[in-house]
Scaffold this active site. Structure first.
Site, PDB file in Angstrom:
ATOM      1  N   ILE A   1     -18.383   6.566   0.668  1.00  0.00           N
ATOM      2  CA  ILE A   1     -19.268   5.902   1.627  1.00  0.00           C
ATOM      3  C   ILE A   1     -18.521   5.687   2.934  1.00  0.00           C
ATOM      4  O   ILE A   1     -17.422   5.122   2.946  1.00  0.00           O
ATOM      5  CB  ILE A   1     -19.774   4.557   1.065  1.00  0.00           C
TER       6      ILE A   1
ATOM      7  N   ASP B   1     -13.190   7.564   6.247  1.00  0.00           N
ATOM      8  CA  ASP B   1     -13.025   7.159   4.850  1.00  0.00           C
ATOM      9  C   ASP B   1     -12.756   5.669   4.718  1.00  0.00           C
ATOM     10  O   ASP B   1     -13.305   4.999   3.836  1.00  0.00           O
ATOM     11  CB  ASP B   1     -11.879   7.957   4.232  1.00  0.00           C
TER      12      ASP B   1
ATOM     13  N   TRP C   1      -5.779   1.420  -0.104  1.00  0.00           N
ATOM     14  CA  TRP C   1      -6.742   2.090   0.765  1.00  0.00           C
ATOM     15  C   TRP C   1      -6.560   1.780   2.250  1.00  0.00           C
ATOM     16  O   TRP C   1      -7.242   2.367   3.087  1.00  0.00           O
ATOM     17  CB  TRP C   1      -8.174   1.721   0.354  1.00  0.00           C
TER      18      TRP C   1
ATOM     19  N   LYS D   1      -1.872   8.241  -7.688  1.00  0.00           N
ATOM     20  CA  LYS D   1      -3.224   7.728  -7.913  1.00  0.00           C
ATOM     21  C   LYS D   1      -3.601   6.862  -6.719  1.00  0.00           C
ATOM     22  O   LYS D   1      -3.268   5.688  -6.645  1.00  0.00           O
ATOM     23  CB  LYS D   1      -3.273   6.910  -9.210  1.00  0.00           C
TER      24      LYS D   1
ATOM     25  N   LEU E   1     -11.310   3.842  -3.010  1.00  0.00           N
ATOM     26  CA  LEU E   1     -12.026   3.518  -1.776  1.00  0.00           C
ATOM     27  C   LEU E   1     -11.619   4.401  -0.607  1.00  0.00           C
ATOM     28  O   LEU E   1     -12.326   4.442   0.406  1.00  0.00           O
ATOM     29  CB  LEU E   1     -11.811   2.047  -1.407  1.00  0.00           C
TER      30      LEU E   1
ATOM     31  N   SER F   1      -2.759  -5.530  -4.925  1.00  0.00           N
ATOM     32  CA  SER F   1      -2.917  -6.967  -5.112  1.00  0.00           C
ATOM     33  C   SER F   1      -1.891  -7.522  -6.091  1.00  0.00           C
ATOM     34  O   SER F   1      -1.398  -6.818  -6.974  1.00  0.00           O
ATOM     35  CB  SER F   1      -4.326  -7.285  -5.622  1.00  0.00           C
TER      36      SER F   1
ATOM     37  N   GLU G   1       4.887  -3.769  -4.232  1.00  0.00           N
ATOM     38  CA  GLU G   1       4.651  -4.347  -2.901  1.00  0.00           C
ATOM     39  C   GLU G   1       3.254  -4.939  -2.956  1.00  0.00           C
ATOM     40  O   GLU G   1       2.262  -4.222  -3.015  1.00  0.00           O
ATOM     41  CB  GLU G   1       4.775  -3.267  -1.823  1.00  0.00           C
TER      42      GLU G   1
ATOM     43  N   CYS H   1      -1.255  -5.789   4.408  1.00  0.00           N
ATOM     44  CA  CYS H   1      -0.599  -6.687   3.457  1.00  0.00           C
ATOM     45  C   CYS H   1       0.355  -7.643   4.168  1.00  0.00           C
ATOM     46  O   CYS H   1       0.559  -8.775   3.725  1.00  0.00           O
ATOM     47  CB  CYS H   1       0.143  -5.882   2.397  1.00  0.00           C
TER      48      CYS H   1
END
Length: 503
Positions: free
Chosen positions: A28, A99, A161, A185, A189, A239, A260, A294
């Site tokens: 999306i 993206d 992302w 990986k 998103l 997270s 991280e 972050c």
């Protein structure tokens, strides 16, 4: 604005392979909310295939193809990847922008950094050859000792992302430079440019299985990767909650991890500053990458004598920010990455208001943008240290503010967090900056700026922001295992035991 995107499969063993279960995930565009394509959704079955390919890549030709090849050989591939990234920069930047919503100018900057990171680790791969068999000084002249630096093995790299291709590169480039084989990986998103990295690897002839790229959901692809018994290390950015789960899983196999994680970084501004210069750093430190950083300095700690004027200046700077489709020229704030993130950020703002804070500016959708996950740059004042907005990571364009009167109070406020990724101080008094720098409990400190990041310097946090360091020589060490080799060189017997009687 929507543009065509390539249709890709999973990148495994040097080729494109459909997911075993043939599942796919829609992509999306966060600026238009339109579905613009889809990506493959890997599951445990695909993880098993990718890990097997990585293991084979390390042992093929007795390791000579990759793991035991010279650093100079691996460097040639890394430089070839860097050259291809530079060649494809315009299309990669556009893919990144549609993206994840990142303004095109920022995305282009990121792609430059991707190429630079591969170049940097190519240099370190070459230098690694000279570091092999480094002698160790011993207190006994009957022995000699040296150190070998060897690839850890198969590594699982799980990336976020907000900087899709760049933060993947922060892990992929040093892992490959070290001689590891990797399974990347990326976040579901924002995976488009990471899949294009697979195409680049194919074009430069990277040996099969050295880099495998699995897109998909965390529980379906990330978790099986983190818990796979044949993955020798996991490196994760994301997270704190997910990082904790990865640590728990790795503990069952006594597997090393580097993490991280989140942040709630402070920016302390003293009374002796140029207000406009400091104001620009304050908004850059929190609103760059649409506030989804972050290390964002999202807690602004102002000296009380300049607070009113400083906030007036910062509001004027914010009103001048162009908020638009990220592909538009001059865009400086695009949409946040997803509807879920959009709703989460607005909930933070709503909670702050209900707890008694004041929304000085922003806090809602820009009036001129009816579609897309756009949120105005937001400043929240009248904040107390027990409020959610002070304590928890928002990951959006939201800046909360407190004032202080003394240096000691500023330091206490700055360190009043469970996180410790970044911290910044702005003052013309460099001795004071040095004192504050030493007092900050953080892995990264900025003086008279916020957020600059260089491939050559270490990146990582303390406290609940994780452990381990990426970038620089430290990033390469993340993927190396140190082996001690000690040799007895005396012609005399060791002589510890009484020899048996001669017949």
């Amino acid at each position: 604005m929507d543009i065509p995107i390539p249709t890709r499969q999973l990148f495994i063993n040097g080729d494109w392979k459909a997911p075993v279960l043939n599942k796919r995930i829609p992509v999306i565009n966060p600026a238009t909310q339109n579905i613009i394509g889809d990506i493959p959704a890997a599951t445990k079955e695909d993880v098993d295939v990718a890990v097997a390919a990585a293991k084979t890549a390390l042992t093929r030709n007795k390791g000579a193809d990759w793991a035991t090849a010279s650093g100079a050989v691996r460097a040639r591939y890394l430089r070839a990847i860097a050259a291809k990234v530079t060649e494809k920069k315009p299309e990669l930047a556009k893919l990144e922008s549609i993206d994840c919503g990142k303004p095109l100018d920022e995305a282009a900057w990121d792609i430059d950094d991707v190429a630079g990171c591969f170049e940097y680790y190519a240099d370190l791969a070459e230098k690694l050859d000279a570091r092999q068999k480094a002698p160790v000084s011993l207190p006994m002249d009957t022995f000699k000792s040296h150190v070998l630096r060897e690839p850890i093995g198969v590594v699982g790299l799980i990336t976020p992302w907000n900087y899709p291709m760049l933060m993947a590169t922060w892990k992929v480039a040093p892992a490959l430079a070290a001689g590891c084989a990797a399974i990347l990986k990326p976040s579901e998103l924002a995976s488009l440019t990471c899949l294009e990295l697979g195409e680049i690897c194919k074009e430069v002839g990277l040996p099969p299985g050295v880099l495998n790229i699995l897109t998909g959901l965390g529980p379906e692809a990330g978790a099986p990767l983190a818990t796979h018994p044949d993955v020798d290390k996991v490196a994760f950015t994301g997270s704190s909650a997910t990082g904790s789960k990865i640590m728990t899983a790795a503990a069952q196999l006594v597997k090393p991890v580097s993490l991280e994680l989140g942040g709630k970084s402070p920016l302390v501004v003293f009374e002796d500053v140029d207000l406009d210069k400091a104001a620009e750093w304050a908004i850059f430190g929190c609103f760059w990458t649409n506030g989804q950083i972050c290390s964002a300095t999202s807690r602004l700690i102002l000296h009380e004598s300049i607070a009113t004027e400083f906030l007036n200046r910062i509001v004027k700077w914010i009103k001048n920010i162009k908020i638009s489709d990220p592909l538009e020229e001059g865009c400086r704030l695009g949409p946040v990455v997803s509807e879920g993130q959009y709703e989460k950020i607005l909930k933070f703002v709503s909670n702050a208001k209900s707890e008694g804070a004041t929304i000085l500016t922003g806090g809602s959708r820009p009036e001129h943008l009816k579609k897309g996950f756009f949120i105005e740059p937001t400043i929240i004042t009248d904040v107390t240290t027990n409020m959610q907005i002070w304590r928890e990571e928002v990951f959006g364009p939201v800046l909360c503010v407190k004032t202080f009167s003394t240096e000691e109070e500023a330091i206490d406020l700055a360190n009043d967090t469970v996180y410790g990724l970044g911290a910044a101080v702005i003052s013309n008094d460099l001795e004071r900056c040095e004192r504050v720098t030493k007092a900050f409990k953080a892995g990264i400190v900025w003086v008279n700026c916020s957020q600059p990041c260089f491939t050559q310097a270490p990146w990582g946090g303390v406290k609940r922001s994780g452990f381990g360091r990426e970038l620089g020589e430290w990033g390469l060490d993340n993927y190396l295992s140190v082996k001690q080799v000690t040799q007895y060189i005396s012609e005399e017997p060791w002589g510890w035991y009484q020899p048996p009687a001669k017949l």
